[in-house]
Design a protein around this motif. Structure first.
Motif, PDB file in Angstrom:
ATOM      1  N   ILE A  18      63.070 -38.998  44.128  1.00  0.00           N
ATOM      2  CA  ILE A  18      63.272 -38.685  42.703  1.00  0.00           C
ATOM      3  C   ILE A  18      62.713 -39.817  41.833  1.00  0.00           C
ATOM      4  N   GLY A  19      63.029 -41.056  42.197  1.00  0.00           N
ATOM      5  CA  GLY A  19      62.494 -42.198  41.450  1.00  0.00           C
ATOM      6  C   GLY A  19      60.978 -42.270  41.515  1.00  0.00           C
ATOM      7  N   GLY A  20      60.424 -41.991  42.685  1.00  0.00           N
ATOM      8  CA  GLY A  20      58.972 -42.000  42.844  1.00  0.00           C
ATOM      9  C   GLY A  20      58.298 -40.910  42.025  1.00  0.00           C
ATOM     10  N   GLN A  21      58.895 -39.735  41.995  1.00  0.00           N
ATOM     11  CA  GLN A  21      58.339 -38.636  41.200  1.00  0.00           C
ATOM     12  C   GLN A  21      58.396 -38.963  39.711  1.00  0.00           C
ATOM     13  N   ALA A  22      59.480 -39.605  39.275  1.00  0.00           N
ATOM     14  CA  ALA A  22      59.613 -39.966  37.861  1.00  0.00           C
ATOM     15  C   ALA A  22      58.540 -40.963  37.449  1.00  0.00           C
ATOM     16  N   VAL A  23      58.314 -41.972  38.283  1.00  0.00           N
ATOM     17  CA  VAL A  23      57.277 -42.955  37.969  1.00  0.00           C
ATOM     18  C   VAL A  23      55.898 -42.323  38.044  1.00  0.00           C
ATOM     19  N   GLY A  33      48.434 -38.267  44.124  1.00  0.00           N
ATOM     20  CA  GLY A  33      48.807 -36.991  44.700  1.00  0.00           C
ATOM     21  C   GLY A  33      50.283 -36.986  45.060  1.00  0.00           C
ATOM     22  N   GLN A  34      50.773 -35.855  45.523  1.00  0.00           N
ATOM     23  CA  GLN A  34      52.186 -35.737  45.876  1.00  0.00           C
ATOM     24  C   GLN A  34      52.557 -36.573  47.095  1.00  0.00           C
ATOM     25  N   LEU A  35      51.668 -36.644  48.085  1.00  0.00           N
ATOM     26  CA  LEU A  35      52.001 -37.363  49.315  1.00  0.00           C
ATOM     27  C   LEU A  35      52.301 -38.847  49.080  1.00  0.00           C
ATOM     28  N   PRO A  36      51.464 -39.585  48.336  1.00  0.00           N
ATOM     29  CA  PRO A  36      51.821 -40.992  48.079  1.00  0.00           C
ATOM     30  C   PRO A  36      53.116 -41.153  47.296  1.00  0.00           C
TER      31      PRO A  36
END
Length: 104
Positions: A18-23, A33-36
């Protein structure tokens, strides 16, 4: 492996993602991309939670030891949630910055 050992890790991975998607959404210049974002968030989430738990006096970075010491239902605690989200966001931000620098 019982659920008391596995649940904190699952919480850390989910909050890290969730934190990674927000950043990743906030830093559009990285064009990741989504994978990283998913991998950076998951790894950062577990690492961030372990570091925060250690800094807050948990002392035990090993999830099995921490879960056993705290008892059942302790997966939803501050180090797991905040450390997971923060660690995921930080590591994903670093990965985005590196990927952006490599493009230049």
């Amino acid at each position: 492996m019982d659920m008391n050992t596995l649940l904190p890790i699952i919480i850390q991975v989910i909050t890290g993602i969730i934190g990674g998607q927000a950043v990743g959404a906030a830093i559009k210049t990285a064009a990741m991309g989504q994978l990283p974002k998913i991998l950076g968030g998951a790894v950062g989430g577990v690492g961030g939670a372990a570091i925060l738990s250690s800094l807050l006096g948990g002392g035990a970075v090993d999830p099995a030891t921490a879960a056993t010491a705290a008892g059942a239902g302790s997966a939803l605690n501050i180090p797991n949630i905040v450390g997971g989200a923060g660690g995921g966001a930080i590591l994903t931000g670093i990965i985005g910055a590196v990927m952006n620098a490599m493009k230049k």
